[in-house]
Design a protein around this motif. Structure first.
Motif, PDB file in Angstrom:
ATOM      1  N   TYR A 185       7.593  16.759  18.816  1.00 44.34           N
ATOM      2  CA  TYR A 185       8.878  16.960  18.148  1.00 44.34           C
ATOM      3  C   TYR A 185       9.122  15.855  17.121  1.00 44.34           C
ATOM      4  N   GLN A 186       8.840  14.607  17.523  1.00 43.65           N
ATOM      5  CA  GLN A 186       9.005  13.488  16.592  1.00 43.65           C
ATOM      6  C   GLN A 186       8.165  13.695  15.337  1.00 43.65           C
ATOM      7  N   GLY A 187       6.929  14.143  15.540  1.00 44.37           N
ATOM      8  CA  GLY A 187       6.021  14.367  14.406  1.00 44.37           C
ATOM      9  C   GLY A 187       6.529  15.472  13.499  1.00 44.37           C
ATOM     10  N   SER A 188       6.898  16.614  14.084  1.00 44.93           N
ATOM     11  CA  SER A 188       7.252  17.760  13.231  1.00 44.93           C
ATOM     12  C   SER A 188       8.596  17.563  12.544  1.00 44.93           C
ATOM     13  N   SER A 189       9.531  16.850  13.205  1.00 46.54           N
ATOM     14  CA  SER A 189      10.812  16.644  12.529  1.00 46.54           C
ATOM     15  C   SER A 189      10.668  15.596  11.423  1.00 46.54           C
ATOM     16  N   PHE A 190       9.708  14.714  11.574  1.00 46.44           N
ATOM     17  CA  PHE A 190       9.513  13.682  10.552  1.00 46.44           C
ATOM     18  C   PHE A 190       9.047  14.287   9.230  1.00 46.44           C
ATOM     19  N   VAL A 191       8.134  15.262   9.295  1.00 43.63           N
ATOM     20  CA  VAL A 191       7.596  15.807   8.044  1.00 43.63           C
ATOM     21  C   VAL A 191       8.666  16.522   7.225  1.00 43.63           C
ATOM     22  N   ASP A 192       9.732  16.946   7.919  1.00 45.44           N
ATOM     23  CA  ASP A 192      10.819  17.606   7.183  1.00 45.44           C
ATOM     24  C   ASP A 192      11.614  16.618   6.339  1.00 45.44           C
ATOM     25  N   ARG A 193      11.550  15.342   6.701  1.00 43.78           N
ATOM     26  CA  ARG A 193      12.398  14.383   5.986  1.00 43.78           C
ATOM     27  C   ARG A 193      11.614  13.323   5.239  1.00 43.78           C
ATOM     28  N   PHE A 194      10.292  13.390   5.272  1.00 41.65           N
ATOM     29  CA  PHE A 194       9.560  12.291   4.644  1.00 41.65           C
ATOM     30  C   PHE A 194       8.369  12.776   3.845  1.00 41.65           C
ATOM     31  N   ASP A 195       8.175  12.140   2.700  1.00 47.99           N
ATOM     32  CA  ASP A 195       7.048  12.482   1.832  1.00 47.99           C
ATOM     33  C   ASP A 195       5.801  11.713   2.286  1.00 47.99           C
ATOM     34  N   ALA A 196       4.702  12.437   2.412  1.00 52.82           N
ATOM     35  CA  ALA A 196       3.478  11.828   2.948  1.00 52.82           C
ATOM     36  C   ALA A 196       2.978  10.680   2.068  1.00 52.82           C
ATOM     37  N   ASN A 197       2.985  10.875   0.766  1.00 51.87           N
ATOM     38  CA  ASN A 197       2.522   9.787  -0.107  1.00 51.87           C
ATOM     39  C   ASN A 197       3.422   8.555  -0.003  1.00 51.87           C
ATOM     40  N   SER A 198       4.706   8.807   0.095  1.00 49.41           N
ATOM     41  CA  SER A 198       5.649   7.705   0.272  1.00 49.41           C
ATOM     42  C   SER A 198       5.289   6.912   1.522  1.00 49.41           C
ATOM     43  N   TYR A 199       4.910   7.636   2.572  1.00 45.77           N
ATOM     44  CA  TYR A 199       4.527   6.978   3.823  1.00 45.77           C
ATOM     45  C   TYR A 199       3.313   6.067   3.600  1.00 45.77           C
ATOM     46  N   LEU A 200       2.354   6.573   2.804  1.00 42.04           N
ATOM     47  CA  LEU A 200       1.174   5.743   2.510  1.00 42.04           C
ATOM     48  C   LEU A 200       1.591   4.461   1.786  1.00 42.04           C
ATOM     49  N   TYR A 201       2.434   4.600   0.770  1.00 42.29           N
ATOM     50  CA  TYR A 201       2.807   3.433  -0.046  1.00 42.29           C
ATOM     51  C   TYR A 201       3.645   2.428   0.738  1.00 42.29           C
ATOM     52  N   ILE A 202       4.561   2.934   1.552  1.00 43.44           N
ATOM     53  CA  ILE A 202       5.451   2.001   2.253  1.00 43.44           C
ATOM     54  C   ILE A 202       4.709   1.292   3.389  1.00 43.44           C
ATOM     55  N   THR A 203       3.823   2.022   4.083  1.00 42.22           N
ATOM     56  CA  THR A 203       3.040   1.325   5.114  1.00 42.22           C
ATOM     57  C   THR A 203       2.150   0.267   4.460  1.00 42.22           C
ATOM     58  N   ARG A 204       1.640   0.576   3.271  1.00 43.65           N
ATOM     59  CA  ARG A 204       0.806  -0.392   2.555  1.00 43.65           C
ATOM     60  C   ARG A 204       1.595  -1.650   2.220  1.00 43.65           C
ATOM     61  N   ALA A 205       2.830  -1.441   1.798  1.00 48.00           N
ATOM     62  CA  ALA A 205       3.684  -2.589   1.437  1.00 48.00           C
ATOM     63  C   ALA A 205       3.851  -3.531   2.627  1.00 48.00           C
ATOM     64  N   THR A 206       4.046  -2.966   3.821  1.00 43.51           N
ATOM     65  CA  THR A 206       4.220  -3.843   4.987  1.00 43.51           C
ATOM     66  C   THR A 206       2.900  -4.515   5.357  1.00 43.51           C
ATOM     67  N   ASP A 207       1.777  -3.800   5.171  1.00 44.36           N
ATOM     68  CA  ASP A 207       0.474  -4.420   5.450  1.00 44.36           C
ATOM     69  C   ASP A 207       0.233  -5.625   4.550  1.00 44.36           C
ATOM     70  N   TYR A 208       0.677  -5.521   3.316  1.00 44.17           N
ATOM     71  CA  TYR A 208       0.474  -6.617   2.365  1.00 44.17           C
ATOM     72  C   TYR A 208       1.418  -7.791   2.625  1.00 44.17           C
ATOM     73  N   PHE A 209       2.404  -7.563   3.474  1.00 43.34           N
ATOM     74  CA  PHE A 209       3.424  -8.608   3.680  1.00 43.34           C
ATOM     75  C   PHE A 209       2.845  -9.832   4.374  1.00 43.34           C
ATOM     76  N   ASP A 210       2.967 -10.962   3.731  1.00 40.48           N
ATOM     77  CA  ASP A 210       2.558 -12.249   4.301  1.00 40.48           C
ATOM     78  C   ASP A 210       3.320 -13.336   3.551  1.00 40.48           C
ATOM     79  N   LEU A 211       4.425 -13.763   4.147  1.00 39.82           N
ATOM     80  CA  LEU A 211       5.331 -14.688   3.452  1.00 39.82           C
ATOM     81  C   LEU A 211       4.660 -15.998   3.069  1.00 39.82           C
ATOM     82  N   ALA A 212       3.692 -16.417   3.881  1.00 46.22           N
ATOM     83  CA  ALA A 212       3.067 -17.723   3.634  1.00 46.22           C
ATOM     84  C   ALA A 212       2.031 -17.676   2.516  1.00 46.22           C
ATOM     85  N   ARG A 213       1.607 -16.465   2.169  1.00 42.17           N
ATOM     86  CA  ARG A 213       0.458 -16.325   1.279  1.00 42.17           C
ATOM     87  C   ARG A 213       0.655 -17.044  -0.058  1.00 42.17           C
TER      88      ARG A 213
END
Lengths: 392, 215
Positions: free
Chosen positions: A277-305
């Motif tokens: 249910y969590q999976g199927s309701s999510f696709v109704d409200r979220f763009d897949a490419n957006s998910y790729l970009y935003i997860t990438r942004a958090t992966d790149y996060f490193d305040l000390a860098r």
């Protein structure tokens, strides 16, 4: 972008509390230069506000949403009609009291709820950006927010608050714009994404990309999208937001429909049904490419860098008052990550309070009406307001 | 009459500590409880204060009062602080409850120029009397626990603590002995102080050339 009122935000009518989604578009004269070096222009920021801006514009709380959140923090989502994701905390008389504070919540750049993201038209091609959208970072999200804050004529923020990815933005704000942030409340967050955090995100992205409907990101014209892949990504991610104790308490091995096993691969167990249910309701409200970009942004996060890999150096000369909150059962961004931030702030002679809230609700506890968290935030905000001269 | 309640005792202890702190200094209060001392020091001595407190309730109370306090443990979390971070590091009525008092003291020595420690004196005559005459573990108003439920696992006498300071090369700048409403200063605590003080407050520094404390 529904319900859009274009802003020529006038200062005499700042207290728009009708909870209509708002947006601000920044044209060629106000480009957004990203960490990658790419210049994004034009771009739009979707946002929402609650409460009333005071005369000297000193009562602003910027609320930053988490990975898949949106700007509708305290009001019903225009699409789903569900209550705002932080309606428990934001409102008249609540912890983030809209009788006292002017609350702004923006959709992050790269998002899919009103701010420019991969689903929007690339002015160079006339087609949706898809994977030609530039990679964005947490610092880019914050930079985009500064454009909106500038346009609203707001010099400094009384507080920047957010959980998870929202906490990263709060930290980034204080580090990049210390003179503009009086206080910051990063909840359930981390100073950098760990290998484990990146690993879970990569599983999610690969699930999206493995779906043939993804079509290298160019699915918009086809009327379909990588729904199955995105749902799997959400299911995997959702597990990281919950604690084992909560899963046991809510689901244990309970069967969904009957007393007996089906000896098949349907959703026999309640936990399976819940995740589907969590999976199927999510696709109704979220763009897949957006998910790729935003997860990438958090992966790149490193305040000390950008500070010789020494976190404390990031906080040198930061006068912002911090209130850091972690949750005992959060294994996604565990207490140890918050303590790293506390340690670095102490090393930089920063001003920090820290509380670890006892709860079995896992990472998602920060969304909830957790009494200890509420008590901490209420106390911190009211004392900070007093120090800021905001007592009503 | 209220002078003999634990609350009044604790307050005397805090007032004596506050008296030892120079105005405007940077202070870390370890085990700051609900922030009474930090609040006193912030308002009366304009210190830049920080606290560490184990209980969430205590931390919340401090945060509500506008104090910067982190949830943590004297035994575990002092190593996170850089060298020379504070002018004063304070540990009031807590050292006897730590797992490794010697290490805690060594960490305090590293973090702060000066250390202020207050503790109940296990050498007090009433405690000795209870053990010697009744043969039972002492229970007093400053040590109001039975042997099986006490958090005070590392009790010491004034002379014991003086010996540990010498061992760690900590220079004793000033000591204050407290008993009931009495508060007297001794240069070097001796047998008399060890017998009559219910609580002791030590101001020590790692460097004998540090400017003399306010007396």
């Amino acid at each position: 972008m529904s319900d859009t009122q274009n802003t020529n935000v006038t200062n005499d009518a700042p207290a728009d509390i009708n909870h209509q989604a708002k947006s601000a578009t920044f044209g060629a004269e106000e480009p957004l230069t990203l960490d990658s070096g790419v210049v994004l222009s034009p771009f739009t920021i979707g946002y929402n506000t609650y409460g009333t801006l005071n005369a000297d514009k000193s009562n602003v709380i910027l609320v930053c949403h988490a990975l898949t959140g949106d700007q509708h923090a305290a009001s019903p989502n225009p699409a789903s009609k569900k209550a705002g994701w932080w309606a428990a905390l934001i409102g008249p008389g609540k912890t983030i009291d809209t009788n006292r504070f002017f609350v702004i919540c923006t959709n992050v750049i790269g998002g899919c709820h009103g701010s420019t993201g991969p689903q929007d038209e690339n002015p160079e091609t006339g087609k949706p950006y898809g994977m030609s959208f530039p990679v964005i970072t947490i610092a880019d999200m914050v930079r985009a927010q500064t454009k909106l804050i500038d346009r609203l004529g707001i010099e400094s923020l009384f507080c920047v608050i957010g959980g998870s990815m929202g906490g990263m933005q709060a930290l980034q704000w204080a580090v990049d714009y210390p003179e503009r942030v009086f206080s910051a409340i990063p909840l359930a967050t981390a100073p950098r994404h760990s290998a484990q955090n990146i690993a879970f995100h990569e599983v999610g992205r690969q699930a999206v990309m493995a779906d043939p409907e993804w079509r290298d990101g160019d699915y918009y014209a086809h009327g379909t999208g990588p729904d199955k892949g995105l749902a799997v990504a959400r299911m995997a991610a959702h597990i990281t937001y919950l604690s084992e104790a909560a899963l046991f308490r809510k689901f244990d091995r309970n069967l969904q429909d009957s007393e007996n096993l089906s000896y098949g691969f349907g959703a026999d167990f309640q936990i399976e049904s819940y995740l589907r249910y969590q999976g199927s309701s999510f696709v109704d409200r979220f763009d897949a490419n957006s998910y790729l970009y935003i997860t990438r942004a958090t992966d790149y996060f490193d305040l000390a860098r950008d500070h010789d890999d020494v976190l404390a150096k990031a906080f040198m000369n930061v006068k912002t008052r911090f209130c850091i909150v972690s949750f005992t059962s959060d294994w996604h961004y565990p207490t140890a990550y918050s303590k790293e931030i506390v340690k670095a702030l102490n090393a930089a002679a920063g001003n920090v309070s820290f509380v670890e809230v006892e709860t079995d609700k896992g990472h998602d506890a920060f969304f909830l009406d957790e009494p200890e968290m509420i008590a901490t935030l209420t106390g911190f905000l009211s004392s900070a307001a007093q120090q800021r001269g905001l007592m009503s | 009459m209220s002078q003999n309640t634990p609350e009044a005792q604790a307050r005397i202890d805090l007032l004596v500590i506050a008296d030892l702190v120079e105005p405007g200094s940077r202070v870390l209060d370890i085990g700051c409880g609900e922030g009474d001392l930090l609040h006193l020091l912030t308002t009366e001595k304009q210190v830049d204060g920080r606290g560490i407190e184990l209980s969430q309730r205590g931390v919340n109370a401090c945060v509500t009062r506008g104090l910067s306090v982190v949830q943590g443990d004297a035994d575990e979390d002092l190593e996170d602080y850089p060298d020379d971070a504070f002018d004063y590091v304070i540990l009031s009525q807590t050292i006897q409850a730590t797992h490794n008092p010697r290490e805690v003291l060594a960490q305090m020595q590293r973090i702060g120029r000066r250390i202020i420690i207050s503790f109940p004196n296990f050498g007090h005559w009433r405690i000795r009397w209870q053990l010697a005459i009744h043969g039972r573990m002492p229970v007093t108003h400053t040590l109001d626990y039975q042997w099986y439920n006490t958090p005070n696992i590392h009790l010491c006498t004034v002379l014991d603590f003086t010996a540990l300071c010498n061992e760690l090369d900590l220079y004793i700048e000033q000591t204050r002995m407290l008993s009931g409403d009495q508060d007297w200063r001794v240069e070097v605590p001796g047998r008399r102080a060890n017998l009559f003080a219910e609580q002791a407050v030590f101001l020590v520094s790692r460097d004998p050339v540090a400017s003399p404390a306010k007396s």
